[in-house]
Design a protein around this motif. Structure first.
Motif, PDB file in Angstrom:
ATOM      1  N   ASN A  66     -33.089 -21.955 -19.972  1.00 19.64           N
ATOM      2  CA  ASN A  66     -32.480 -20.990 -19.059  1.00 19.64           C
ATOM      3  C   ASN A  66     -32.027 -19.703 -19.739  1.00 19.64           C
ATOM      4  O   ASN A  66     -31.472 -18.820 -19.088  1.00 19.64           O
ATOM      5  CB  ASN A  66     -31.276 -21.617 -18.346  1.00 19.64           C
ATOM      6  CG  ASN A  66     -31.692 -22.717 -17.398  1.00 19.64           C
ATOM      7  OD1 ASN A  66     -32.768 -22.656 -16.802  1.00 19.64           O
ATOM      8  ND2 ASN A  66     -30.849 -23.739 -17.246  1.00 19.64           N
ATOM      9  N   LEU A  67     -32.254 -19.609 -21.041  1.00 17.68           N
ATOM     10  CA  LEU A  67     -31.769 -18.443 -21.778  1.00 17.68           C
ATOM     11  C   LEU A  67     -32.352 -17.120 -21.266  1.00 17.68           C
ATOM     12  O   LEU A  67     -31.599 -16.154 -21.088  1.00 17.68           O
ATOM     13  CB  LEU A  67     -32.066 -18.619 -23.269  1.00 17.68           C
ATOM     14  CG  LEU A  67     -31.480 -17.527 -24.183  1.00 17.68           C
ATOM     15  CD1 LEU A  67     -29.966 -17.502 -24.053  1.00 17.68           C
ATOM     16  CD2 LEU A  67     -31.898 -17.785 -25.633  1.00 17.68           C
ATOM     17  N   PRO A  68     -33.657 -17.031 -21.001  1.00 17.30           N
ATOM     18  CA  PRO A  68     -34.185 -15.750 -20.482  1.00 17.30           C
ATOM     19  C   PRO A  68     -33.525 -15.328 -19.162  1.00 17.30           C
ATOM     20  O   PRO A  68     -33.178 -14.155 -18.974  1.00 17.30           O
ATOM     21  CB  PRO A  68     -35.681 -16.038 -20.287  1.00 17.30           C
ATOM     22  CG  PRO A  68     -35.977 -17.152 -21.243  1.00 17.30           C
ATOM     23  CD  PRO A  68     -34.739 -18.006 -21.243  1.00 17.30           C
ATOM     24  N   ARG A  72     -31.242 -12.041 -18.401  1.00 17.63           N
ATOM     25  CA  ARG A  72     -31.523 -11.097 -17.304  1.00 17.63           C
ATOM     26  C   ARG A  72     -30.304 -10.920 -16.402  1.00 17.63           C
ATOM     27  O   ARG A  72     -29.955  -9.807 -16.019  1.00 17.63           O
ATOM     28  CB  ARG A  72     -32.718 -11.604 -16.492  1.00 17.63           C
ATOM     29  CG  ARG A  72     -34.065 -11.417 -17.174  1.00 17.63           C
ATOM     30  CD  ARG A  72     -35.195 -11.592 -16.163  1.00 17.63           C
ATOM     31  NE  ARG A  72     -35.173 -12.904 -15.551  1.00 17.63           N
ATOM     32  CZ  ARG A  72     -35.792 -13.979 -16.035  1.00 17.63           C
ATOM     33  NH1 ARG A  72     -36.493 -13.869 -17.165  1.00 17.63           N
ATOM     34  NH2 ARG A  72     -35.730 -15.138 -15.406  1.00 17.63           N
ATOM     35  N   ASN A  73     -29.676 -12.041 -16.053  1.00 17.14           N
ATOM     36  CA  ASN A  73     -28.487 -11.972 -15.196  1.00 17.14           C
ATOM     37  C   ASN A  73     -27.360 -11.214 -15.875  1.00 17.14           C
ATOM     38  O   ASN A  73     -26.634 -10.445 -15.239  1.00 17.14           O
ATOM     39  CB  ASN A  73     -28.023 -13.374 -14.811  1.00 17.14           C
ATOM     40  CG  ASN A  73     -29.002 -14.059 -13.878  1.00 17.14           C
ATOM     41  OD1 ASN A  73     -29.770 -13.406 -13.176  1.00 17.14           O
ATOM     42  ND2 ASN A  73     -28.994 -15.387 -13.882  1.00 17.14           N
ATOM     43  N   GLU A  77     -25.773  -7.868 -14.415  1.00 19.60           N
ATOM     44  CA  GLU A  77     -24.342  -7.792 -14.118  1.00 19.60           C
ATOM     45  C   GLU A  77     -23.683  -6.652 -14.873  1.00 19.60           C
ATOM     46  O   GLU A  77     -22.839  -5.933 -14.325  1.00 19.60           O
ATOM     47  CB  GLU A  77     -23.680  -9.116 -14.468  1.00 19.60           C
ATOM     48  CG  GLU A  77     -22.212  -9.176 -14.085  1.00 19.60           C
ATOM     49  CD  GLU A  77     -21.594 -10.525 -14.368  1.00 19.60           C
ATOM     50  OE1 GLU A  77     -20.358 -10.634 -14.236  1.00 19.60           O
ATOM     51  OE2 GLU A  77     -22.330 -11.460 -14.737  1.00 19.60           O
ATOM     52  N   ARG A  78     -24.112  -6.476 -16.132  1.00 23.93           N
ATOM     53  CA  ARG A  78     -23.542  -5.374 -16.912  1.00 23.93           C
ATOM     54  C   ARG A  78     -23.924  -4.028 -16.298  1.00 23.93           C
ATOM     55  O   ARG A  78     -23.097  -3.114 -16.191  1.00 23.93           O
ATOM     56  CB  ARG A  78     -24.037  -5.458 -18.361  1.00 23.93           C
ATOM     57  CG  ARG A  78     -23.421  -4.403 -19.273  1.00 23.93           C
ATOM     58  CD  ARG A  78     -23.823  -4.602 -20.713  1.00 23.93           C
ATOM     59  NE  ARG A  78     -25.269  -4.502 -20.875  1.00 23.93           N
ATOM     60  CZ  ARG A  78     -25.892  -4.641 -22.049  1.00 23.93           C
ATOM     61  NH1 ARG A  78     -25.188  -4.930 -23.126  1.00 23.93           N
ATOM     62  NH2 ARG A  78     -27.197  -4.530 -22.114  1.00 23.93           N
TER      63      ARG A  78
END
Length: 386
Positions: A66-68, A72-73, A77-78
């Motif tokens: 789930n790292l990619p 991305r999230n 969010e940033r």
């Protein structure tokens, strides 16, 4: 209290470990010709350790897979946080009057992916204040097709822009589009519609919109009164070419406004131009009996009937209470001159001039002198009038 529960839990765990340690049981593994025996306690500890290790490995596997998506999230969010920060900066700059900074911050918020239509509206309003109409229209187009609330913001802003550029009919079309979108006309929309109807000179609509604003207590009473007066004045002037329409209009005006000097003066002038001096003098008398006005009484002498005796008597009755009114004396001078009462006309006009020198009084004296055959004296009066 929490520490007490922790202490009791640790105490219970210690008791459990002691009981397991004294357990005489064992586990035997047989694989001919090999045999392995371990205590039950040790076997339980191995199972527990294996479970913990397996759980950790499984969690690491899921985190790795789930790292990619996580990255991305995190980046999205940033960027969203930066966009919201830029949007707040744009709002602050706009309300501080720093329109260039507001437009720049709103554009940056849109570039960072901030999807709120508020950014386009703020950018459009800021560009309008900077007189950059092409950029303003581009921002408005970008805001189109958003949610109902953002559509309302866009149409309200568009209406204000059109009114600032003196395009009332386009502004009214924009307000109609707002109404067709299902948005009930709120106070802000009604205020803009009032301004648009004024610019379009739709005075019936002005009176109707004002009634709605007054019902909601959304307009100052003094302002509403002035706007109503302006509307009735304009409606009167629009009927100044048809005597029947003018009479019908005069009947429709509320009594409160009929007695106002400006409306009475406009009506009297219109009736006089159309040859109905009787109506003009009657409404002037009613207005003056209700509220005395020196400028209005001067009009009383402008319209003449074949026999002005009644008008002279009325004016002389007012003179008992307003002996020092130059407008009333001027009106009496004109009425007496029309009745060929030269001496009285001369005395009234001289009295008016003694109180206040006016071009009209000198001009009337010049006309009187001409009628009396005093041409040189008339010339002097006309020169003073000029």
């Amino acid at each position: 209290m929490r520490w007490l529960f922790w202490f009791l839990g640790l105490f219970a765990a210690a008791v459990a470990v002691m009981l397991v340690a004294r357990n005489p049981g064992y586990v035997q593994f047989v694989y001919p010709p090999y045999r392995l025996e371990v205590s039950l306690t040790f076997f339980a500890l191995i199972l527990l350790a294996a479970f913990g290790l397996g759980y950790i490995l499984l969690r690491l596997t899921f985190v790795t897979l789930n790292l990619p998506a996580y990255v991305r999230n995190f980046r999205a969010e940033r960027a969203a946080n930066k966009g919201r920060t830029a949007m707040i900066e744009a709002l602050r700059a706009y309300f501080e009057g720093r329109f260039a900074a507001a437009e720049k911050a709103a554009v940056r918020a849109m570039e960072l992916g901030e999807k709120s239509g508020l950014n386009s509206i703020v950018a459009a309003r800021a560009a309008h204040e900077l007189r950059q109409f092409d950029r303003r229209d581009a921002y408005l187009a970008d805001a189109e097709g958003k949610t109902v609330g953002e559509t309302t913001m866009r149409l309200m802003a568009k209406t204000e822009f059109l009114l600032d550029q003196k395009q009332p009919q386009s502004a009214l079309n924009s307000l109609k589009e707002l109404s067709d979108s299902g948005m009930h006309k709120h106070i802000g929309a009604l205020s803009l519609e009032l301004k648009a109807q004024q610019q379009a000179r739709n005075w019936d609509a002005v009176l109707e919109v004002m009634a709605q604003l007054e019902k909601r207590n959304a307009i100052d009473k003094a302002v509403a009164s002035q706007l109503r007066q302006q509307a009735w004045l304009e409606k009167l002037r629009s009927q100044a070419t048809d005597i029947n329409a003018l009479r019908s209009m005069w009947k429709s005006i509320p009594g409160e406004f009929k007695r106002r000097s400006k409306i009475a003066a406009a009506a009297a002038e219109s009736f006089s131009k159309l040859g109905d001096c009787k109506s003009a003098q009657q409404l002037l008398a009613e207005s003056l009996n209700a509220n005395w006005d020196s400028e209005l009484v001067a009009l009383y002498g402008e319209c003449h009937n074949e026999n002005n005796t009644a008008q002279i008597e009325q004016a002389e009755s007012w003179l008992k209470q307003h002996t020092d009114d130059p407008g009333l004396l001027l009106a009496l001078g004109k009425l007496c001159m029309h009745q060929q009462l030269w001496g009285k006309a001369q005395s009234y006009l001289d009295a008016s001039l003694s109180l206040e020198a006016s071009r009209e009084a000198y001009a009337t004296l010049g006309q009187l002198a001409e009628k009396m055959g005093k041409h040189e004296e008339a010339l002097v009066y006309f020169q003073k009038a000029m």
